[in-house]
Motif scaffolding. Structure first.
Motif, PDB file in Angstrom:
ATOM      1  N   ALA A 177       1.151   9.005  -2.173  1.00  0.00           N
ATOM      2  CA  ALA A 177       1.865   9.255  -0.923  1.00  0.00           C
ATOM      3  C   ALA A 177       3.143  10.042  -1.199  1.00  0.00           C
ATOM      4  O   ALA A 177       3.799   9.827  -2.220  1.00  0.00           O
ATOM      5  N   ASP A 182       5.826   9.127   6.429  1.00  0.00           N
ATOM      6  CA  ASP A 182       5.059   7.929   6.742  1.00  0.00           C
ATOM      7  C   ASP A 182       3.807   7.857   5.881  1.00  0.00           C
ATOM      8  O   ASP A 182       2.941   8.729   5.990  1.00  0.00           O
ATOM      9  N   PRO A 183       3.673   6.850   5.012  1.00  0.00           N
ATOM     10  CA  PRO A 183       2.474   6.764   4.179  1.00  0.00           C
ATOM     11  C   PRO A 183       1.198   6.555   4.985  1.00  0.00           C
ATOM     12  O   PRO A 183       0.121   6.988   4.562  1.00  0.00           O
ATOM     13  N   HIS A 184       1.304   5.904   6.152  1.00  0.00           N
ATOM     14  CA  HIS A 184       0.126   5.730   7.000  1.00  0.00           C
ATOM     15  C   HIS A 184      -0.446   7.087   7.398  1.00  0.00           C
ATOM     16  O   HIS A 184      -1.663   7.312   7.341  1.00  0.00           O
ATOM     17  N   GLY A 210      -2.521   4.079  -2.791  1.00  0.00           N
ATOM     18  CA  GLY A 210      -1.705   2.883  -2.656  1.00  0.00           C
ATOM     19  C   GLY A 210      -1.225   2.366  -3.990  1.00  0.00           C
ATOM     20  O   GLY A 210      -2.002   2.210  -4.931  1.00  0.00           O
ATOM     21  N   ASP A 214       3.300   0.623  -1.273  1.00  0.00           N
ATOM     22  CA  ASP A 214       2.657   1.087  -0.039  1.00  0.00           C
ATOM     23  C   ASP A 214       1.188   0.666   0.063  1.00  0.00           C
ATOM     24  O   ASP A 214       0.403   1.305   0.746  1.00  0.00           O
ATOM     25  N   GLU A 216      -0.212  -1.744   1.610  1.00  0.00           N
ATOM     26  CA  GLU A 216      -0.656  -2.134   2.956  1.00  0.00           C
ATOM     27  C   GLU A 216      -1.091  -0.919   3.770  1.00  0.00           C
ATOM     28  O   GLU A 216      -2.117  -0.940   4.457  1.00  0.00           O
ATOM     29  N   ALA A 217      -0.297   0.146   3.696  1.00  0.00           N
ATOM     30  CA  ALA A 217      -0.651   1.376   4.420  1.00  0.00           C
ATOM     31  C   ALA A 217      -1.950   1.949   3.883  1.00  0.00           C
ATOM     32  O   ALA A 217      -2.784   2.452   4.650  1.00  0.00           O
TER      33      ALA A 217
END
Length: 241
Positions: A177, A182-184, A210, A214, A216-217
């Motif tokens: 990322a 925003d990593p999402h 990930g 990060d 979770e994203a």
């Protein structure tokens, strides 16, 4: 040789905490935790930590520098480990990496894919390779980021080069990322690239995305493999070698 009990307990606790995070993220994303594999990145850590991890059931181990990975792999050759090379890789290191790595996450150019394939063939081995995709904002304008990766628009062509080499298996994609943003959103773009590749190569199902900060994203955006270092082994010390 016996392990340091305090170190074992520390890593055991960290591993439990990481698995709890993974389970909670999977639950939130309506995914099964069994879909997500954990790769322990042991950068700057001794081979003893690799042995402790193996004793706790973690046998997917990642490194990002050949100078550190090669001796560490040799020192733990008696263990049944899967070695993942996850860092940027110079072509002149292909021979060494192809001698011990099982999965190379960071293939970002044709020349490197060809070198890894030729070296693996010479060693009588087969490597799984992932297409590293550049997710930095500049990559969309043709300016590649500092951590490597192919332009998303060129990922399918590189996948074809990997798939076409007899000694290589196309595994899927990998990305880091961007430091900003925003990593999402970034991992969402990676997922789109992964889908395009998987549409053409149905067995290329790996999405390596990930890290400790990060994960979770990444899980929310379809990651199948997480590369965790600090979350398992604590803050890194000085680089070895």
């Amino acid at each position: 040789m016996s392990h340091d009990p305090a170190r074992v307990e520390r890593i055991k606790a960290n591993l439990a905490a990481a698995r709890t995070r993974i389970e909670e993220a999977c639950h939130k994303a309506d995914r099964n935790p069994s879909e997500v594999s954990l790769v322990a990145v042991t950068k700057t850590r001794p081979a003893e930590d690799v042995r402790i991890l193996a004793s706790l059931g973690v046998t997917d181990v990642g490194e990002n520098r050949d100078q550190e990975a090669a001796p560490k792999a040799a020192a733990t050759a008696d263990l049944d480990l899967t070695w993942h090379f996850v860092g940027q890789l110079q072509t002149n290191k292909a021979k060494s990496v192809a001698s011990y790595a099982d999965v190379v996450h960071s293939v970002d150019r044709d020349r490197l894919a060809r070198a890894l394939g030729d070296r693996a063939a010479s060693a009588g081995r087969r490597l799984t390779c992932l297409v590293q995709v550049d997710l930095d904002d500049g990559s969309q304008a043709g300016v590649l980021g500092p951590r490597g990766g192919v332009d998303p628009a060129d990922a399918l062509d590189l996948a074809a080069r990997i798939d076409g080499h007899d000694a290589l298996t196309l595994g899927g994609v990998m990305a880091v990322a961007p430091r900003e943003g925003d990593p999402h959103e970034a991992f969402g773009r990676l997922y789109e690239v992964a889908c395009r590749i998987r549409d053409r190569y149905p067995l290329a199902t790996v999405i390596s995305a990930g890290m400790s900060g990060d994960l979770e994203a990444a899980i929310e955006r379809g990651a199948t493999h997480l590369r965790l270092g600090t979350a398992l082994l604590g803050d890194r010390g000085p680089i070895v070698g």
